[in-house]
Scaffold this motif. Sequence first.
Motif, PDB file in Angstrom:
ATOM      1  N   GLU A 262       0.648  -1.751   0.537  1.00 47.98           N
ATOM      2  CA  GLU A 262       0.160  -0.305   0.162  1.00 47.98           C
ATOM      3  C   GLU A 262       0.317   1.075   0.127  1.00 47.98           C
ATOM      4  OE1 GLU A 262      -2.551  -0.548   3.495  1.00 47.98           O
ATOM      5  OE2 GLU A 262      -3.953  -1.453   1.825  1.00 47.98           O
ATOM      6  N   LEU A 263       1.779   0.983   0.573  1.00 52.04           N
ATOM      7  CA  LEU A 263       2.953   2.320   0.907  1.00 52.04           C
ATOM      8  C   LEU A 263       3.716   2.762  -0.269  1.00 52.04           C
ATOM      9  CD1 LEU A 263       4.235   1.595   3.826  1.00 52.04           C
ATOM     10  CD2 LEU A 263       2.935   3.014   3.566  1.00 52.04           C
ATOM     11  N   GLY A 264       3.628   1.770  -0.848  1.00 55.91           N
ATOM     12  CA  GLY A 264       4.487   2.073  -2.295  1.00 55.91           C
ATOM     13  C   GLY A 264       3.969   1.946  -3.607  1.00 55.91           C
ATOM     14  N   ALA A 265       2.566   1.641  -3.366  1.00 56.50           N
ATOM     15  CA  ALA A 265       1.599   2.189  -4.163  1.00 56.50           C
ATOM     16  C   ALA A 265       1.636   3.156  -4.011  1.00 56.50           C
ATOM     17  CB  ALA A 265       0.291   1.139  -4.572  1.00 56.50           C
ATOM     18  N   THR A 266       1.088   4.017  -3.130  1.00 55.14           N
ATOM     19  CA  THR A 266       0.420   5.760  -2.843  1.00 55.14           C
ATOM     20  C   THR A 266       2.024   6.058  -3.284  1.00 55.14           C
ATOM     21  OG1 THR A 266      -0.574   5.114  -0.815  1.00 55.14           O
ATOM     22  CG2 THR A 266       0.248   7.215  -1.083  1.00 55.14           C
ATOM     23  N   PHE A 267       3.158   6.212  -2.864  1.00 59.41           N
ATOM     24  CA  PHE A 267       4.004   6.585  -3.873  1.00 59.41           C
ATOM     25  C   PHE A 267       3.649   6.738  -5.399  1.00 59.41           C
ATOM     26  CE2 PHE A 267       8.794   7.273  -4.863  1.00 59.41           C
ATOM     27  CZ  PHE A 267       8.719   8.583  -4.185  1.00 59.41           C
ATOM     28  N   TRP A 268       3.906   5.365  -5.569  1.00 60.11           N
ATOM     29  CA  TRP A 268       3.639   5.323  -7.517  1.00 60.11           C
ATOM     30  C   TRP A 268       2.380   5.898  -7.969  1.00 60.11           C
ATOM     31  CZ3 TRP A 268       7.383   2.998 -10.046  1.00 60.11           C
ATOM     32  CH2 TRP A 268       7.181   3.310 -11.616  1.00 60.11           C
ATOM     33  N   HIS A 269       1.169   6.014  -6.936  1.00 60.43           N
ATOM     34  CA  HIS A 269       0.276   6.582  -7.165  1.00 60.43           C
ATOM     35  C   HIS A 269       0.471   8.531  -7.270  1.00 60.43           C
ATOM     36  CE1 HIS A 269      -1.360   3.162  -8.301  1.00 60.43           C
ATOM     37  NE2 HIS A 269      -2.172   3.009  -6.277  1.00 60.43           N
ATOM     38  N   PHE A 270       1.912   9.006  -6.317  1.00 60.13           N
ATOM     39  CA  PHE A 270       1.790  10.192  -6.280  1.00 60.13           C
ATOM     40  C   PHE A 270       2.799  10.586  -7.274  1.00 60.13           C
ATOM     41  CE2 PHE A 270       5.161  12.683  -4.876  1.00 60.13           C
ATOM     42  CZ  PHE A 270       4.735  13.494  -4.836  1.00 60.13           C
ATOM     43  N   LEU A 271       3.472   9.789  -7.645  1.00 57.91           N
ATOM     44  CA  LEU A 271       4.373  10.312  -8.841  1.00 57.91           C
ATOM     45  C   LEU A 271       3.661   9.710 -10.408  1.00 57.91           C
ATOM     46  CD1 LEU A 271       7.184   7.999  -8.563  1.00 57.91           C
ATOM     47  CD2 LEU A 271       7.120  10.010  -7.906  1.00 57.91           C
ATOM     48  N   ASP A 272       2.564   9.124 -10.499  1.00 56.40           N
ATOM     49  CA  ASP A 272       1.041   9.377 -11.341  1.00 56.40           C
ATOM     50  C   ASP A 272       0.799  10.660 -11.523  1.00 56.40           C
ATOM     51  OD1 ASP A 272      -0.356   9.767 -13.382  1.00 56.40           O
ATOM     52  OD2 ASP A 272      -0.786   7.263 -12.587  1.00 56.40           O
ATOM     53  N   ILE A 273       0.788  11.244 -10.726  1.00 59.94           N
ATOM     54  CA  ILE A 273      -0.375  12.966 -10.516  1.00 59.94           C
ATOM     55  C   ILE A 273      -0.023  13.231 -10.917  1.00 59.94           C
ATOM     56  CG2 ILE A 273      -2.265  13.723  -8.994  1.00 59.94           C
ATOM     57  CD1 ILE A 273      -2.846  10.970  -7.945  1.00 59.94           C
ATOM     58  N   LEU A 274       1.259  13.376 -10.150  1.00 62.54           N
ATOM     59  CA  LEU A 274       2.522  14.467 -10.579  1.00 62.54           C
ATOM     60  C   LEU A 274       3.274  14.458 -11.632  1.00 62.54           C
ATOM     61  CD1 LEU A 274       4.412  16.837  -8.792  1.00 62.54           C
ATOM     62  CD2 LEU A 274       5.608  15.385  -8.331  1.00 62.54           C
ATOM     63  N   TRP A 275       3.240  13.890 -12.025  1.00 62.36           N
ATOM     64  CA  TRP A 275       3.879  13.752 -13.933  1.00 62.36           C
ATOM     65  C   TRP A 275       2.773  14.052 -14.624  1.00 62.36           C
ATOM     66  CZ3 TRP A 275       7.238  14.956 -16.673  1.00 62.36           C
ATOM     67  CH2 TRP A 275       7.625  14.978 -18.129  1.00 62.36           C
ATOM     68  N   VAL A 276       1.300  13.783 -14.158  1.00 59.28           N
ATOM     69  CA  VAL A 276       0.029  14.087 -15.301  1.00 59.28           C
ATOM     70  C   VAL A 276       0.026  15.997 -15.105  1.00 59.28           C
ATOM     71  CG1 VAL A 276      -2.200  14.204 -15.178  1.00 59.28           C
ATOM     72  CG2 VAL A 276      -1.256  11.991 -15.442  1.00 59.28           C
TER      73      VAL A 276
END
Length: 193
Positions: free
Chosen positions: A169-183
Amino acid sequence: MDLTQGTGKEKNARAKKMMLWFGIVSLLMGFAGWTSAYIVSSSREDWIKDLALPSSFFASTIVIIISSITYIMAKKAIRQDRIKQCTTWLLVTLALGITFVILQFNGFSQMVANGYYFTGPTSNIKMSYVFLIAAVHIVHVVAGIISLLVVIANHLRNKYSSEEMLGLELGATFWHFLDILWVYLILFMYFVN
């Protein structure tokens, strides 16, 4: 809610999640500073108004969005204790993360081929910001890939299940943050001239 209540496991999970969010907020502040400087600098006379971003940046945007979906599928699979399916989704996410980084470097190559450089006599302030913002994001995606490798290693050691999935869950949260940040960043650089 009293954060001192609960089992040791619950308190540990809350602490780890809170530390991740502190990190995310600090990263947001850094990118807010760079995008603010980008806006302030856009009033300069040497600012390029009609610059087209590299096509690889747009392709990488699609890739990172898909990678967030595959990470969601991995979480869904582990919630249902489908271990092999979770492994597949995590490995697909890893491949997409690496593809994102490759496409970003390809975008840098496209910019250089068009005569735009990060520094030097032929550089431009706008291009320097584009290089900087994308490069710093790449560094964070590499950190996300490292965290994903840790998640995969822990998953292969059977540390995650429907009952225990904090690391995933922690890894996924960070990954989704990176995704939203790039968008956000690609839309920002596209629309802010």
